[in-house]
Design a protein around this motif. Structure first.
Motif, PDB file in Angstrom:
ATOM      1  N   SER A  90       0.846  -1.203   0.000  1.00  0.00           N
ATOM      2  CA  SER A  90       0.000   0.000   0.000  1.00  0.00           C
ATOM      3  C   SER A  90       0.874   1.243   0.000  1.00  0.00           C
ATOM      4  O   SER A  90       1.966   1.244   0.580  1.00  0.00           O
ATOM      5  N   ARG A 151      -3.552   8.105  -9.348  1.00  0.00           N
ATOM      6  CA  ARG A 151      -3.968   7.394 -10.565  1.00  0.00           C
ATOM      7  C   ARG A 151      -2.750   6.905 -11.352  1.00  0.00           C
ATOM      8  O   ARG A 151      -2.716   5.785 -11.860  1.00  0.00           O
ATOM      9  N   ARG A 154      -1.218   3.914  -9.606  1.00  0.00           N
ATOM     10  CA  ARG A 154      -2.030   2.687  -9.761  1.00  0.00           C
ATOM     11  C   ARG A 154      -1.802   2.040 -11.128  1.00  0.00           C
ATOM     12  O   ARG A 154      -1.840   0.822 -11.256  1.00  0.00           O
ATOM     13  N   PRO A 158      -0.042  -1.926 -10.685  1.00  0.00           N
ATOM     14  CA  PRO A 158      -1.468  -2.287 -10.643  1.00  0.00           C
ATOM     15  C   PRO A 158      -1.904  -3.138  -9.452  1.00  0.00           C
ATOM     16  O   PRO A 158      -3.087  -3.148  -9.123  1.00  0.00           O
ATOM     17  N   SER A 161      -2.273  -0.898  -3.606  1.00  0.00           N
ATOM     18  CA  SER A 161      -3.313   0.078  -3.234  1.00  0.00           C
ATOM     19  C   SER A 161      -2.668   1.437  -3.025  1.00  0.00           C
ATOM     20  O   SER A 161      -1.656   1.538  -2.337  1.00  0.00           O
TER      21      SER A 161
END
Ligand SMILES: [Zn+2]
Length: 180
Positions: A90, A151, A154, A158, A161
């Motif tokens: 994360s 964004r 991410r 992928p 988190s």
């Protein structure tokens, strides 16, 4: 300010963050939850270098990369390291109010004068330095920037988190940001 969601109790933590290292960060910092013992990092925190911020978190809880504006675009190897070798899954991306990386052009004269007067730089060299790097480090708006940066991260990572968060220097609390 409508986009900021305060965390004043465990119930305020967004469902997607509850029971994750992001929720733990919010509980430690905002709610004074007693510290657990960590033997490895649970989280990577990306936050601004700004001197007005200090996180209330346990030892060994997190890798922390501090940059102007919580901009991780030029810290990618360190992000990759924290994930691949450090084992974090994360990322908390923490922007903050009144960030110096907003509207850098308004600080151009101070930047150049400061380097000339306090660092011994040639004035022309200082001006070129500013012109070269200010566009890379300008973030525009503190909240919009971490949303865009979340964004981007991410897409780049992928399976990780990424939580866009906001630190208000006025009350030293971390806020969640509504997305979408
Ligand atoms: Zn800042």
């Amino acid at each position: 300010m409508q986009r900021l969601i305060p965390v004043d109790s465990e119930a305020d933590i967004l469902p997607e963050y509850r029971g994750t290292p992001i929720g733990d960060l919010l509980a430690y910092h905002n709610l004074g939850r007693p510290f657990e013992t960590y033997t490895k990092a649970a989280l990577l925190i990306g936050m601004c270098m700004d001197h007005r911020k200090h996180l209330h978190i346990p030892d060994q809880f997190a890798y922390i990369i501090r940059t102007g504006g919580a901009n991780l675009r030029y810290s990618e190897f360190k992000v990759s390291y924290a994930i691949a070798v450090g084992g974090v899954r994360s990322i908390a991306l923490i922007g903050h109010s009144n960030c110096g990386m907003v509207n850098l052009m308004s600080k151009k004269d101070a930047f150049i004068d400061g380097l000339v007067e306090h660092a011994g730089w040639d004035r022309e060299w200082a001006g070129e330095h500013f012109n070269q790097f200010a566009p890379m480090f300008e973030i525009g708006n503190e909240i919009d920037f971490v949303l865009i940066e979340a964004r981007r991260l991410r897409m780049r990572y992928p399976m990780i988190s990424v939580a866009p968060l906001h630190y208000l220097v006025e009350d030293n609390r971390i806020y969640q940001i509504t997305e979408g």
